[in-house]
Design a protein around this motif. Structure first.
Motif, mmCIF file in Angstrom:
data_model
loop_
_atom_site.group_PDB
_atom_site.id
_atom_site.type_symbol
_atom_site.label_atom_id
_atom_site.label_comp_id
_atom_site.label_asym_id
_atom_site.label_seq_id
_atom_site.Cartn_x
_atom_site.Cartn_y
_atom_site.Cartn_z
ATOM 1 N N PRO A 1 0.826 -1.207 0.000
ATOM 2 C CA PRO A 1 0.000 0.000 0.000
ATOM 3 C C PRO A 1 0.867 1.266 0.000
ATOM 4 O O PRO A 1 1.888 1.327 0.678
ATOM 5 N N ILE B 1 -5.174 5.670 -1.000
ATOM 6 C CA ILE B 1 -4.198 4.587 -0.891
ATOM 7 C C ILE B 1 -4.199 3.801 -2.205
ATOM 8 O O ILE B 1 -5.237 3.352 -2.671
ATOM 9 N N GLU C 1 -9.016 5.399 2.444
ATOM 10 C CA GLU C 1 -9.000 4.802 3.785
ATOM 11 C C GLU C 1 -8.626 5.882 4.774
ATOM 12 O O GLU C 1 -7.570 6.505 4.634
ATOM 13 N N LYS D 1 -4.126 -4.195 -0.705
ATOM 14 C CA LYS D 1 -4.435 -3.995 0.717
ATOM 15 C C LYS D 1 -3.355 -4.628 1.554
ATOM 16 O O LYS D 1 -2.738 -5.610 1.144
ATOM 17 N N ALA D 2 -3.114 -4.050 2.712
ATOM 18 C CA ALA D 2 -2.111 -4.598 3.613
ATOM 19 C C ALA D 2 -2.556 -5.986 4.067
ATOM 20 O O ALA D 2 -3.749 -6.211 4.308
ATOM 21 N N ASP E 1 0.525 5.477 0.411
ATOM 22 C CA ASP E 1 -0.299 6.618 0.808
ATOM 23 C C ASP E 1 -0.012 7.778 -0.146
ATOM 24 O O ASP E 1 1.110 8.272 -0.222
#
Length: 145
Positions: A44, A136, A131, A140-141, A46
């Motif tokens: 991910p 993001i 998120e 997904k983490a 940011d």
């Protein structure tokens, strides 16, 4: 002596031709993704506030190698910002087209489609979501055990 000069000239020419051939081979795109070994984020990323992407437009995140378009308020689409011809990072967006500074390829930033060559393959899509008020990009983490 003139025979040696001619021979040296021929050998130098052959060496230069071989080197030029390597340059052309380095620019080929067998994988159709150029030198973009991993053209999309593997974790991910940011990108900041979603408000930075204009509605009806797009924003280029060069450092993260991602471009994000916003077709309607609150809706986002993202693509790799690495050209599918040789892996160069796009340098700007003009008229909803991403520009590759290396060889002049152009891409539709709303679909990723290659509009002008030498690239013929579209930009790979990147997952994107909002998120916690942040945009993001990438997968997904993984959940922690």
């Amino acid at each position: 002596m003139s025979g040696q000069s001619t021979r040296r000239t021929v050998l130098k020419g052959a060496a230069l031709a071989g080197a030029a051939g390597l340059g052309v081979a380095a620019c080929s795109t067998e994988s159709k993704l150029g030198h973009a070994g991993v053209p999309t984020p593997t974790a991910p990323v940011d990108l900041g506030s979603p408000d930075e992407v204009p509605v009806g437009g797009a924003k280029l995140y060069r450092e993260q190698k991602v471009l994000v378009s916003c077709p309607a308020k609150g809706r986002y689409k993202a693509f790799s910002a690495q050209c599918t011809h040789a892996g160069c990072v796009l340098d700007k967006i003009e008229d909803n087209e991403g520009n590759c500074p290396c060889h002049g390829s152009r891409f539709d930033v709303t679909t990723g489609k290659a509009l002008k060559g030498p690239a013929t393959v579209p930009l790979p899509a990147v997952d994107v979501r909002v998120e916690g008020g942040r945009l993001i990009a990438g997968p997904k983490a993984a959940p922690t055990a």
